[in-house]
Design an enzyme around this catalytic site. Structure first.
Site, PDB file in Angstrom:
ATOM      1  CD  GLU A  54       5.564  -1.023  10.780  1.00 45.12           C
ATOM      2  OE1 GLU A  54       4.374  -0.663  10.943  1.00 45.12           O
ATOM      3  OE2 GLU A  54       5.915  -1.848   9.899  1.00 45.12           O
ATOM      4  CE1 TYR A 105       6.569   0.541   3.527  1.00 39.04           C
ATOM      5  CE2 TYR A 105       7.374   2.781   3.229  1.00 39.04           C
ATOM      6  CZ  TYR A 105       6.322   1.888   3.335  1.00 39.04           C
ATOM      7  OH  TYR A 105       5.024   2.338   3.254  1.00 39.04           O
ATOM      8  CG  HIS A 138       2.389   1.444   6.832  1.00 39.68           C
ATOM      9  ND1 HIS A 138       2.983   0.340   6.273  1.00 39.68           N
ATOM     10  CD2 HIS A 138       2.578   1.335   8.179  1.00 39.68           C
ATOM     11  CE1 HIS A 138       3.528  -0.403   7.244  1.00 39.68           C
ATOM     12  NE2 HIS A 138       3.301   0.188   8.403  1.00 39.68           N
ATOM     13  CE  LYS A 168       1.934   3.576   2.244  1.00 40.84           C
ATOM     14  NZ  LYS A 168       2.146   2.562   1.184  1.00 40.84           N
ATOM     15  CG  ASN A 174      -0.576   1.569  -1.123  1.00 38.82           C
ATOM     16  OD1 ASN A 174       0.008   2.461  -0.514  1.00 38.82           O
ATOM     17  ND2 ASN A 174      -0.189   0.302  -1.088  1.00 38.82           N
TER      18      ASN A 174
HETATM   19  P1  ADP Z   1       1.628  -3.169   2.484  1.00 35.15           P
HETATM   20  O1  ADP Z   1       1.799  -1.671   2.505  1.00 35.15           O
HETATM   21  O2  ADP Z   1       0.259  -3.560   1.979  1.00 35.15           O
HETATM   22  O3  ADP Z   1       1.977  -3.839   3.805  1.00 35.15           O
HETATM   23  P2  ADP Z   1       4.217  -4.054   1.380  1.00 35.15           P
HETATM   24  O4  ADP Z   1       4.786  -4.023   2.766  1.00 35.15           O
HETATM   25  O5  ADP Z   1       4.426  -5.277   0.562  1.00 35.15           O
HETATM   26  O6  ADP Z   1       2.629  -3.766   1.383  1.00 35.15           O
HETATM   27  O7  ADP Z   1       4.797  -2.832   0.543  1.00 35.15           O
HETATM   28  C1  ADP Z   1       4.977  -1.580   1.143  1.00 35.15           C
HETATM   29  C2  ADP Z   1       4.570  -0.522   0.162  1.00 35.15           C
HETATM   30  O8  ADP Z   1       5.450  -0.582  -0.964  1.00 35.15           O
HETATM   31  C3  ADP Z   1       3.173  -0.690  -0.443  1.00 35.15           C
HETATM   32  O9  ADP Z   1       2.151  -0.183   0.384  1.00 35.15           O
HETATM   33  C4  ADP Z   1       3.298   0.066  -1.730  1.00 35.15           C
HETATM   34  O10 ADP Z   1       3.151   1.469  -1.518  1.00 35.15           O
HETATM   35  C5  ADP Z   1       4.739  -0.215  -2.139  1.00 35.15           C
HETATM   36  N1  ADP Z   1       4.791  -1.329  -3.084  1.00 35.15           N
HETATM   37  C6  ADP Z   1       4.596  -2.637  -2.795  1.00 35.15           C
HETATM   38  N2  ADP Z   1       4.692  -3.386  -3.906  1.00 35.15           N
HETATM   39  C7  ADP Z   1       4.969  -2.521  -4.918  1.00 35.15           C
HETATM   40  C8  ADP Z   1       5.205  -2.658  -6.313  1.00 35.15           C
HETATM   41  N3  ADP Z   1       5.158  -3.850  -6.898  1.00 35.15           N
HETATM   42  N4  ADP Z   1       5.437  -1.545  -7.034  1.00 35.15           N
HETATM   43  C9  ADP Z   1       5.478  -0.331  -6.460  1.00 35.15           C
HETATM   44  N5  ADP Z   1       5.273  -0.130  -5.138  1.00 35.15           N
HETATM   45  C10 ADP Z   1       5.024  -1.203  -4.374  1.00 35.15           C
END
Ligand code: ADP
Length: 169
Positions: free
Chosen positions: A146, A69, A135, A29, A132
């Site tokens: 994807e 997303y 992805h 990201k 974070n």
């Molecule tokens: P992952 O990336 O671990 O598969 P998700 O698909 O649940 O997790 O979420 C996609 C992305 O959305 C996350 O990697 C994170 O960047 C963001 N995200 C998820 N939950 C939150 C939250 N509670 N607050 C802010 N950003 C979030």
């Protein structure tokens, strides 16, 4: 997409051919790109034994980010997330190998970096959930979806890494 059995008729590859078809989508990201973590992230996946199939740096469109997303559209953080991803750059990749979808998720760590184990990418490099770094597709059907969303089929490179006989039994 060519099935692996079309790539090589050499016996050495027989076992690898059985396992090599799984692919996952990985994206570094904008925070990971700005923090110069592309090289270290790629190194971790290469070190594990996985093979890179496609790679590009891009500034994703809003349509692409929203489709990617889609399942999170109802979440309160959706708009921020899409704005952040579209700010770019994103390093989009496809990786291949045995059990690659689940294993990349393990290498990445939990969604919240503060709950990610040290040794994982998010555990080692991140603090906030909205920063974070990386992805990785969460299951095989999402990986296929994807990969199609981010790449044209001609961008996926078919090749036989000659390390495979030393990685797969
Ligand atoms: P992952 O990336 O671990 O598969 P998700 O698909 O649940 O997790 O979420 C996609 C992305 O959305 C996350 O990697 C994170 O960047 C963001 N995200 C998820 N939950 C939150 C939250 N509670 N607050 C802010 N950003 C979030």
């Amino acid at each position: 997409y060519l099935p692996c059995s079309h790539r090589s008729s050499q016996p050495y590859f027989t076992s690898w051919v059985m396992h090599c078809t799984e692919r996952t989508f990985v994206a570094i990201k904008p925070d990971g790109v700005h923090r110069a973590l592309i090289g270290r992230t790629i190194a971790r996946l290469e070190d594990k034994g996985y093979s890179l199939v496609a790679l590009k740096l891009l500034k994703p469109s809003r349509t692409l980010a929203e489709s990617h997303y889609e399942s999170l559209r109802s979440k309160p953080f959706f708009d921020n997330l899409v704005s952040f991803i579209t700010s770019g750059p994103v390093c989009a990749m496809v990786w291949e190998g045995k059990d690659v979808v689940a294993q990349v998720r393990k290498l990445i760590g939990n969604t919240d970096p503060l709950s990610s184990a040290p040794g994982t990418i998010r555990g080692d490099f991140g603090i906030d959930i909205g920063r974070n770094i990386i992805h990785g597709s969460d299951n095989i059907s999402n990986a296929e979806r994807e990969i199609q969303l981010w790449f044209h089929s001609e961008e996926l490179v078919e090749w036989n890494p000659n390390l495979h006989e030393w990685i797969y039994e």
